[in-house]
Write an enzyme that holds these catalytic residues in place. Structure first.
Site, PDB file in Angstrom:
ATOM      1  N   GLN A  67      -8.533 -25.209  -2.732  1.00  0.00           N
ATOM      2  CA  GLN A  67      -7.980 -25.905  -3.898  1.00  0.00           C
ATOM      3  C   GLN A  67      -7.445 -24.897  -4.902  1.00  0.00           C
ATOM      4  OE1 GLN A  67      -7.425 -29.247  -4.206  1.00  0.00           O
ATOM      5  NE2 GLN A  67      -8.054 -28.950  -2.086  1.00  0.00           N
ATOM      6  N   HIS A 102      -3.841 -23.507  -4.985  1.00  0.00           N
ATOM      7  CA  HIS A 102      -2.689 -24.344  -5.358  1.00  0.00           C
ATOM      8  C   HIS A 102      -2.063 -23.868  -6.673  1.00  0.00           C
ATOM      9  CE1 HIS A 102      -2.197 -27.375  -2.341  1.00  0.00           C
ATOM     10  NE2 HIS A 102      -3.483 -27.616  -2.306  1.00  0.00           N
ATOM     11  N   GLU A 151     -10.500 -35.851  -7.083  1.00  0.00           N
ATOM     12  CA  GLU A 151      -9.447 -36.124  -6.104  1.00  0.00           C
ATOM     13  C   GLU A 151     -10.002 -35.993  -4.670  1.00  0.00           C
ATOM     14  OE1 GLU A 151      -6.485 -33.100  -6.175  1.00  0.00           O
ATOM     15  OE2 GLU A 151      -4.973 -34.300  -5.128  1.00  0.00           O
ATOM     16  N   HIS A 152     -10.651 -34.842  -4.412  1.00  0.00           N
ATOM     17  CA  HIS A 152     -11.255 -34.597  -3.096  1.00  0.00           C
ATOM     18  C   HIS A 152     -12.763 -34.424  -3.258  1.00  0.00           C
ATOM     19  CE1 HIS A 152      -7.204 -32.591  -2.990  1.00  0.00           C
ATOM     20  NE2 HIS A 152      -7.096 -33.301  -1.886  1.00  0.00           N
ATOM     21  N   ASP A 172      -5.326 -32.383   4.273  1.00  0.00           N
ATOM     22  CA  ASP A 172      -4.016 -32.089   3.682  1.00  0.00           C
ATOM     23  C   ASP A 172      -2.893 -32.203   4.698  1.00  0.00           C
ATOM     24  OD1 ASP A 172      -4.905 -31.633   1.147  1.00  0.00           O
ATOM     25  OD2 ASP A 172      -5.199 -29.476   1.436  1.00  0.00           O
ATOM     26  N   HIS A 232       6.324 -77.195 -21.362  1.00  0.00           N
ATOM     27  CA  HIS A 232       5.509 -77.027 -20.156  1.00  0.00           C
ATOM     28  C   HIS A 232       4.868 -78.373 -19.790  1.00  0.00           C
ATOM     29  CE1 HIS A 232       5.889 -72.752 -21.048  1.00  0.00           C
ATOM     30  NE2 HIS A 232       5.270 -72.449 -19.924  1.00  0.00           N
TER      31      HIS A 232
END
Lengths: 435, 435
Positions: free
Chosen positions: B264, B267, B332-333, B366, B425
Site C-alpha cells: 500500500q 502507491h 479500503e483493504h 489488485d 394529486h
C-alpha cells in the site's frame, strides 16, 4: 382571454430537438452567499456541538429551549400522534406503509460466495449500514408520505438506528409526520432542521449520534449542507424540480390527463409536466380540459406558473416516436396512458418510475402503490435509480485463497505488478508462490 | 540510526481513540485556483467543442495535432498493442480479465415483477446504461489493471458503448494500457486527458459522444472536473489515498506482513498502512522486517514517507478488540492474517475488500483474484461499496394498476394527498375510483 399559454412542439419541426433541450434545461444555482452561511454553520456545529445546535434552532426556528433534552421526542410521543389521528387517516397511512414495505422487501440483496476447484473462495458480503439520518422538512412542505418512503427502505435493509430530524418552526408540530415516523420504525426524533441538523447528523454532537448516510428532501440550505458533508457521510440525490411525461394514444379521458399533469405542476412553479401524443386533436382536448379545470384548483397559481413556464405539449409521429422523445427526456415519472402499455414498455429506456395503463395515475405511486416516490430528476434517470433498499446496504468483497490458489495467482499478479512498476506488490505476491 | 519512525498505539491507552482519529484524519483540499481553471476548461469545451479539446491537448500534453481525427485510436491499434505484448504479459492480462469477468457476472441483477390478487402488477426493470466514459491516467501512473477493473463491470452490465480517454503526454503511448482496453471490450479510445477530457465526455463534442457516467482515477484536475460535471452525468467515487489494515494473530511470517504494508505504502506518500495485533512481540518483529526490507525496495522513498507520516502499529487486547478497531477505521483493504479468518469475519462490519488467511496477499486482489480493486477509501466503506456491475445498471419502477386496484388504492391516496394539502394529486386518484 386565458391565462394559460403552454409551449407546444411538433417532433417534425426542424428545430424540435433544440427547442426541447431549451425547455428541459435546468441547472441548480449554487449561491456563494448560501455556501458561506452553510459552511459557517457546519464549522460551528463541529466545534461547539449541542450548544451551537440549540442556539441555531432558537434563532432560525424562533424557539426558546435551554438544552437538547427539549429537542428530542420519545417513542411515546410518536405513538400518541399515531393514536390521535382520525381513523381514516391512520388506516390510509398503515395501508400505504404495508404496501411500500412489501414492495421493498423484494429489493433485499443477499451475500453470496463460491469456491473454486483449488479451494479458493470468492464472494460478496452484503450488510446494512449501522445508522442513517432522515431529514424531514417542517412547516408547509411536511409530507408524511416522504417519511414512509425514506425510512421504510432503511428499515427493510436492516438498519438498526434511523435518526429523524424535523424542524418545528415556532413550535408547530405536524402530527401526521410524527405518526408516519411511528409507522415506519424511526428510532429517535430530534426537532431540529436546516444546515445545522445536517451537520449534527454528519459529524455527531454530544446528543445527536453521527450517522453513515443522510437522506430526505430539504430547502436550499439543507441541499447545500448535504453536498458539503458528502464524503464524511453518504447522501441521497439532490433532487431537482418534479417532472411527469405522459404518453397518450388519444383515448384516455382528457380531464384525467389534465389532472395528472396538474398533480406534478402543483408541487412548485418549476415543476415540469409534459404530454406527448400522436393525436393532435387530443392535445387540443387536453388544453381545453386544462382551461376548464384550472380555475377549480386550490393551488391554481402554482399550477398556472408551472404550466406557462415549463409545461410542453408535444405532437409525436406515432407511439415509437413518443418513446424516443421520452428516452431523450429521461423523466422522473412516465405515464403510458395507452391501450397496450406492455408493448410500448419495450421501447422505453429511461424513466424513474413507469405508470402503465390509463388507470395508473402517477399520484397512486406517490403514496401507496408500493414503489418509492424518491426518484431521479432532471434526466438523471439515464444513470440513477429510485431510492431503494440497496441505498442502505453496502458490500464488501471476500477473497480467501488456498495455498495452491495463492501460488498460481501469485505468478499472474507478479507479472502484472512488475509491468506497472509496483515491485512491493509483486514481492508480496511472490512470497506466496511455492518453490 | 533508522530512518523509519512509525506511530505506535495501544488500544488500552486512555487517549487511544483521539490519537487514532487524528492519524486517520484526511480531507481532500479543494483549491480555489484549481476550481477556477477547471471551470474555465469546462465552459470552453461546452461552447467550442472539438476545437477547444484539440487546443488544450496540444497545450497540456505538448502535442501538435490539427484535428480530433489524430486523437482517436481504432480497434486495430488496440489489437496491435495486445499482439505486440510478450507472451507472459499477454497471458497474465487475459487470465486476470477472465477471472474479473467471472466474478462480476455474479453481480448481474435482473428485472422482477409480481401480480397482486386484483391484477395489479408491480416490478422493477433493471437495464444497463447506454454509454459510459472511462478515464485512464497517462504517463507514470498508467495502470492496465485499472482499465480492466473499470471497463469489465460495464461490459458485463451490458453497456453498449465504453468510451475510454487516456492522455499521451509528449506522444508517449502505454502499450499495456491499450492491450488492456482490447481485452476489456472498450469501444472507442480518444488520446485526450485532464479536465478537458472529462468535460468532453460529460457534454459531448462534435467527435466525442456524450456519456451517461464517468468512472476511473485521475489527478486533482480530473477529480475536480468530475465533481463539477456530477449531475449532468453520473460519476464514481472520488478516491482518497489507498489504505490497508492488517489484523494478524502473530503467527504469519513478519516479512510477509511488512511487504503487504509496503504494497500500500508504495502507491503514494499519503497511503496509509495499519497493523493491528494482540501480540506485542510480533509487532516488534514486523518493525524489524520493515527496517531490513525497506532498503531493498525500488520505491524506498515513497514507502518511507508513507510509513513515517501515516502508518500505525496498534497493539490490541485480543482479536475481537482488533475487529472493533477495524470497524472504527472502515478501511479500503482488510487482511485477516489469522488462523481462523472465517470466525473473525463475523465480527467485521466495515471494509471495502476482506482478504482472508495468511496466503491472501492484498496484491492478488489488485490484479487477478476477481473482485474489483476500485474500493471505498477514507472510512467510506461505512456506506459505500466496491465498484461493480450495479454501478452500470439503473432501475425503473413498474406500476400497472387494474381498474379494481386503482379504485381501491385511489381511496387511500386521496386521504393521504388531502392530508398533505395536495388536491390535484387527490383528484387525479379520485377520477379512477369506481362509483
Amino acid at each position: 382571454m386565458s391565462k394559460v399559454d403552454i409551449t407546444c412542439l411538433d417532433s417534425q419541426q426542424s428545430d424540435f430537438e433544440a427547442r426541447l433541450d431549451k425547455m428541459l434545461a435546468w441547472e441548480s444555482v449554487s449561491d456563494a452567499g448560501v455556501n458561506q452561511i452553510v459552511n459557517e454553520i457546519i464549522e460551528r456545529i463541529r466545534s461547539e456541538g449541542d450548544a451551537a445546535l440549540v442556539e441555531y434552532t432558537n434563532r432560525f426556528d424562533r424557539m426558546s429551549v435551554a438544552s437538547m433534552a427539549e429537542l428530542e421526542m420519545g417513542q411515546e410521543r410518536l405513538q400518541q400522534a399515531l393514536e390521535g389521528l382520525p381513523v381514516e387517516q391512520r388506516q390510509a397511512l398503515e395501508t400505504a406503509a404495508q404496501r411500500v414495505r412489501a414492495y421493498h422487501e423484494k429489493q433485499l440483496a443477499g451475500s453470496w460466495q463460491y469456491t473454486e476447484d483449488d479451494g479458493t473462495m470468492l464472494g460478496q458480503q452484503v450488510t446494512p449500514m449501522d445508522r442513517v439520518g432522515l431529514y424531514v422538512p417542517g412547516g408547509k412542505a411536511a409530507y408524511p408520505s416522504s417519511v414512509l418512503m425514506n425510512a421504510l427502505p432503511a428499515h427493510v435493509a436492516g438498519v438498526e438506528e434511523i435518526i429523524m430530524v424535523v424542524p418545528t418552526p415556532d413550535g408547530v408540530v405536524n402530527e401526521l409526520v410524527l405518526a408516519a415516523a411511528a409507522v415506519a420504525g424511526v428510532s429517535r426524533v430530534f426537532t431540529v432542521g436546516g444546515a445545522q441538523a445536517v451537520a449534527a447528523l454528519a459529524y455527531g454532537t454530544e446528543t445527536v449520534p453521527r450517522v453513515d448516510k443522510i437522506v430526505g428532501p430539504g430547502n436550499i440550505f439543507v441541499a447545500t449542507a448535504k453536498r458539503a458533508v458528502f464524503g464524511a457521510v453518504g447522501i441521497d440525490m439532490i433532487a431537482g424540480p418534479s417532472e411527469i411525461l405522459v404518453i397518450c394514444d388519444g383515448d384516455t379521458d382528457p380531464d384525467w390527463v389534465a389532472m395528472d399533469l396538474f398533480s406534478q405542476a402543483e408541487h412548485d412553479e418549476d415543476a415540469q409536466p409534459i404530454l406527448v401524443s400522436p393525436d393532435a386533436e387530443f392535445i387540443e382536448q387536453v388544453k381545453a380540459s386544462i382551461e376548464k379545470l384550472l380555475p377549480t384548483m386550490e393551488r391554481e397559481e402554482i399550477i398556472e406558473q408551472s404550466l406557462n413556464n415549463r409545461a410542453i405539449l408535444i405532437k409525436a409521429q406515432d407511439l415509437s416516436d413518443a418513446a424516443r422523445i421520452n428516452n431523450r427526456v429521461a423523466p422522473e415519472h412516465l405515464e403510458l396512458s395507452v391501450a397496450d402499455p406492455e408493448a410500448l414498455l419495450k421501447e422505453i429506456r429511461h424513466a424513474g418510475a413507469i405508470f402503465m395503463g390509463r388507470y395508473t395515475a402517477e399520484a397512486l405511486g406517490d403514496y401507496c402503490a408500493g414503489p418509492n416516490h424518491v426518484l431521479p430528476t432532471s434526466g438523471t434517470a439515464r444513470f440513477s435509480s429510485p431510492l431503494g433498499v440497496y441505498d442502505f446496504q453496502k458490500r464488501s468483497s471476500l477473497i480467501m485463497f488456498s495455498d495452491e490458489g495463492a501460488s498460481e495467482m501469485g505468478k499472474v499478479a507478479s507479472v502484472l505488478a512488475r509491468g506497472e512498476g509496483l515491485t512491493a506488490h509483486a514481492r508480496s505476491a511472490e512470497y506466496r508462490i511455492k518453490s
